[in-house]
Design an enzyme around this catalytic site. Sequence first.
Site, PDB file in Angstrom:
ATOM      1  N   HIS A  35       9.774  17.537  73.577  1.00 58.45           N
ATOM      2  CA  HIS A  35      10.575  16.632  72.747  1.00 58.45           C
ATOM      3  C   HIS A  35      11.212  17.362  71.569  1.00 58.45           C
ATOM      4  O   HIS A  35      10.723  18.374  71.092  1.00 58.45           O
ATOM      5  CB  HIS A  35       9.784  15.399  72.303  1.00 58.45           C
TER       6      HIS A  35
ATOM      7  N   GLU B 101      11.756  11.713  73.144  1.00 57.46           N
ATOM      8  CA  GLU B 101      10.762  12.042  74.155  1.00 57.46           C
ATOM      9  C   GLU B 101      11.454  12.308  75.496  1.00 57.46           C
ATOM     10  O   GLU B 101      12.631  11.970  75.671  1.00 57.46           O
ATOM     11  CB  GLU B 101       9.776  10.869  74.293  1.00 57.46           C
TER      12      GLU B 101
ATOM     13  N   ASP C 214      13.039  12.777  61.382  1.00 60.27           N
ATOM     14  CA  ASP C 214      12.455  11.550  61.910  1.00 60.27           C
ATOM     15  C   ASP C 214      11.415  10.999  60.944  1.00 60.27           C
ATOM     16  O   ASP C 214      10.927  11.707  60.059  1.00 60.27           O
ATOM     17  CB  ASP C 214      11.828  11.797  63.292  1.00 60.27           C
TER      18      ASP C 214
ATOM     19  N   ASN D  70       5.585  18.450  75.020  1.00 59.10           N
ATOM     20  CA  ASN D  70       6.251  17.878  76.198  1.00 59.10           C
ATOM     21  C   ASN D  70       7.762  18.133  76.172  1.00 59.10           C
ATOM     22  O   ASN D  70       8.505  17.520  76.919  1.00 59.10           O
ATOM     23  CB  ASN D  70       5.968  16.373  76.283  1.00 59.10           C
TER      24      ASN D  70
END
Length: 255
Positions: A139, A144, A71, A137
């Site tokens: 991801h 996400e 990314d 979280n």
Amino acid sequence: MVQPTTVSVLANPEEILAAALAEFDQALEAMADPLVSFATGETFKALFGRLRERFEEGSLDARSFRGTHLDEYEGFGIERVGGMMAQLLVACPPFRSMLEEGRFLPVPSDASGIAAYREAVRVAGGVRLQFLGIGRNGHLAFNEPGSEFSSVLRRAELTDETRAVARGTFASETVPRWAITSGTHDILSAHRLVLVATGAAKAEAVKKAIEGPIDPACPASAIRMHPNGIFLLDHAAASLLKSSGLEEQGRQACS
Ligand code: GLP
């Protein structure tokens, strides 16, 4: 389909590094010129340090594999401090020569480069080995919670939580809100997935990924649909697993 997923709980950072390096070496032994996709972040700094040493001592040839990553922050070209490719070049400077020779494929920093990047990955034969970190979280890359498992390389918005964690990387600069990220579908298309998680801050996400429902609410749970994935964990990251009594070096199949 739910696949058995290997979970390996290792005793210390040296063992995790050795296991990650073994994955890298196996990818290079398995075929000529494999495409290895790296994850950025703190978790992989030791791996990059060791790859750098290998390049410098001559035991790793920049022509023995191709590289890419997961990314990039939107607007962060290769040299822009804080960007993922810039972080990779700091962590492992020999990647620069691979970039210059077109053997390292940088994730585009804006959506206009998506089609060309996808084509370059296809021409390179697809990703043989995909290293993955995990967000607090759950991801994967910048997929996400809530990102569809069918998602592909695209422009994606970061959550406030993810941006808060990234704040240290950007000093006085505002943390970007948008990134170009490999989608979960792209990640699952790799031949081999190796997720590395260390530290107690990842324990909750690891528990959801391994023992929770396979659901986009926890993108990392998608790894359990892959036939050839492994979680490499330290004791802190594994501490909330029901099976946290796993022996050191122990392996177990979860489904
Ligand atoms: C970041 C990146 C991921 C990375 C993960 C974990 O937000 N998008 O590719 O693997 O979060 O990073 P770290 O290793 O610093 O915890």
